[in-house]
Enzyme design. Structure first.
Site, PDB file in Angstrom:
ATOM      1  N   HIS A  99      18.595 154.469   1.399  1.00 37.14           N
ATOM      2  CA  HIS A  99      17.717 153.313   1.190  1.00 37.14           C
ATOM      3  C   HIS A  99      18.338 152.240   0.308  1.00 37.14           C
ATOM      4  O   HIS A  99      17.766 151.152   0.160  1.00 37.14           O
ATOM      5  CB  HIS A  99      16.370 153.769   0.615  1.00 37.14           C
ATOM      6  N   ASP A 122       7.060 154.556   2.066  1.00 31.98           N
ATOM      7  CA  ASP A 122       8.020 155.435   1.403  1.00 31.98           C
ATOM      8  C   ASP A 122       7.287 156.404   0.475  1.00 31.98           C
ATOM      9  O   ASP A 122       6.265 156.050  -0.115  1.00 31.98           O
ATOM     10  CB  ASP A 122       8.978 154.553   0.581  1.00 31.98           C
ATOM     11  N   HIS A 124       8.657 157.245  -2.218  1.00 30.59           N
ATOM     12  CA  HIS A 124       9.139 156.819  -3.527  1.00 30.59           C
ATOM     13  C   HIS A 124       8.938 155.314  -3.697  1.00 30.59           C
ATOM     14  O   HIS A 124       8.908 154.571  -2.716  1.00 30.59           O
ATOM     15  CB  HIS A 124      10.625 157.152  -3.670  1.00 30.59           C
ATOM     16  N   ASP A 126      11.111 153.401  -5.475  1.00 33.26           N
ATOM     17  CA  ASP A 126      12.450 152.785  -5.496  1.00 33.26           C
ATOM     18  C   ASP A 126      12.511 151.593  -6.450  1.00 33.26           C
ATOM     19  O   ASP A 126      13.128 150.569  -6.157  1.00 33.26           O
ATOM     20  CB  ASP A 126      12.887 152.391  -4.079  1.00 33.26           C
ATOM     21  N   HIS A 139      19.967 154.560  -4.350  1.00 29.53           N
ATOM     22  CA  HIS A 139      18.930 154.502  -3.309  1.00 29.53           C
ATOM     23  C   HIS A 139      17.524 154.555  -3.895  1.00 29.53           C
ATOM     24  O   HIS A 139      16.552 154.301  -3.183  1.00 29.53           O
ATOM     25  CB  HIS A 139      19.141 155.593  -2.245  1.00 29.53           C
ATOM     26  N   ASP A 227      11.144 154.453   5.082  1.00 30.59           N
ATOM     27  CA  ASP A 227      11.942 155.620   4.724  1.00 30.59           C
ATOM     28  C   ASP A 227      11.308 156.821   5.415  1.00 30.59           C
ATOM     29  O   ASP A 227      10.105 157.064   5.269  1.00 30.59           O
ATOM     30  CB  ASP A 227      11.912 155.784   3.201  1.00 30.59           C
ATOM     31  N   ASP A 229      11.324 159.750   4.670  1.00 27.71           N
ATOM     32  CA  ASP A 229      10.705 160.731   3.783  1.00 27.71           C
ATOM     33  C   ASP A 229       9.250 160.388   3.463  1.00 27.71           C
ATOM     34  O   ASP A 229       8.573 161.134   2.755  1.00 27.71           O
ATOM     35  CB  ASP A 229      11.528 160.961   2.513  1.00 27.71           C
ATOM     36  N   GLU A 272      17.263 156.755   5.821  1.00 22.10           N
ATOM     37  CA  GLU A 272      17.269 158.106   5.247  1.00 22.10           C
ATOM     38  C   GLU A 272      17.165 159.231   6.282  1.00 22.10           C
ATOM     39  O   GLU A 272      16.760 160.347   5.943  1.00 22.10           O
ATOM     40  CB  GLU A 272      16.188 158.270   4.167  1.00 22.10           C
TER      41      GLU A 272
END
Length: 300
Positions: A99, A122, A124, A126, A139, A227, A229, A272
């Protein structure tokens, strides 16, 4: 949506410390992304993969930033390519890679808009920097860098900063947020729909509220940064930083269909995908399915 679409692969795995995510663009192509989008009548220009330089040997982290020079160089190349695509009035679709590449994507896009909005789909936030990151993995920093927070070698990519305004961001699906990121979210007033809110409100309401929020900000374009994830690792195992309790494939399809119906999305990146950690290319296949929904695929 703009039917003139350009694909850029970015085999970047230097923004973190697990090998394999550099093969993400190849995995997504192997899963049939071009064929899927050709069926939707897109004029596709595949620009291939950028060449990403490797560190000569294991480097020490500079300012708590892993592979700073190589990540910066790769994102400068990406920003230039994305800038060219948008200049030709084509839709940029960027395939990652980790990312950290969002720094280059946003740098190439945002200069073409007065008030770009961003949907950050996402697990996360980030929003780390070298000062707050527990790992030094870049990332986990691209959103912070894009609002002008972080090392000057990253915030200044493509010759200007900030790329976006904090109040023009919507993070959807967050469930792993570091303390420094929490403080920054509060300080900057960044809009976040955590998994708690998705569960309570439902995906349909969350997407309506997200789009309504960006519309209230008078954005003149919306970039989607997705992302993989964000999905639950039981559904998308091929990611480097899995977090339990994520989206189902069905929920994500609905989200992508609603984004398509809104006709607001002007650029996108999917990141990702790590085929080394995957099961029979399952995660890349999911990425292609979600791209199909984002770009107009319908059951009827």
């Amino acid at each position: 949506m703009n039917k003139q679409l350009s694909i850029i692969g970015v085999p970047m795995d230097l923004g973190q410390n697990r090998r394999g995510v550099d093969m993400g663009p190849s995995a997504i192509r192997y899963a049939g992304v071009i064929e899927r989008l050709e069926q939707l009548k897109y004029d596709i220009e595949d620009l291939g993969d950028l060449v990403i330089s490797r560190p000569g040997e294991e480097q020490e982290k500079k300012d708590n930033l892993r592979n700073l020079e190589e990540v910066r160089e790769g994102n400068i190349k990406l920003a230039e390519e994305v800038d060219k695509v948008v200049s030709k009035n084509r839709f940029p679709l960027v395939l990652g890679g980790d990312h950290s590449i969002a720094m280059g994507t946003l740098a190439g896009i945002a200069k073409h808009y007065e008030n770009l909005g961003v949907i950050w789909y996402d697990a996360h936030a980030d929003l780390n920097s070298g000062e707050t990151s527990p790992s030094g993995n870049i990332h986990g920093m691209p959103l912070a860098v894009s609002i002008g927070i972080g090392h000057e070698k990253l915030t200044g990519i493509h010759g200007y900063q900030p790329k976006i305004k904090p109040e023009n961001i919507v993070i959807i699906g967050a469930r792993s947020v570091d303390e420094g990121e929490r403080e920054l979210i509060k300080e900057k007033g960044i809009k976040v729909f955590s998994m708690h809110e998705v569960d309570r409100l439902g995906m349909s309401q969350v997407m309506q509220d997200s789009l309504g929020y960006l519309e209230s900000r008078n954005v003149d374009g919306v970039h989607l940064s997705l992302d993989l994830d964000s999905l639950d690792p039981g559904e998308a195992p091929g990611v480097g930083t899995p977090v339990m309790g994520g989206f189902s494939y069905r929920e994500s399809h609905l989200a992508m269909e609603m984004l398509n119906e809104s006709e607001k999305i002007t650029s996108a990146e999917f990141v990702e995908v790590n085929p080394i950690l995957d099961e029979k290319n399952k995660t890349a296949t999911m990425a292609v399915g979600l791209l199909g929904s984002l770009l107009g695929e319908k059951l009827k």
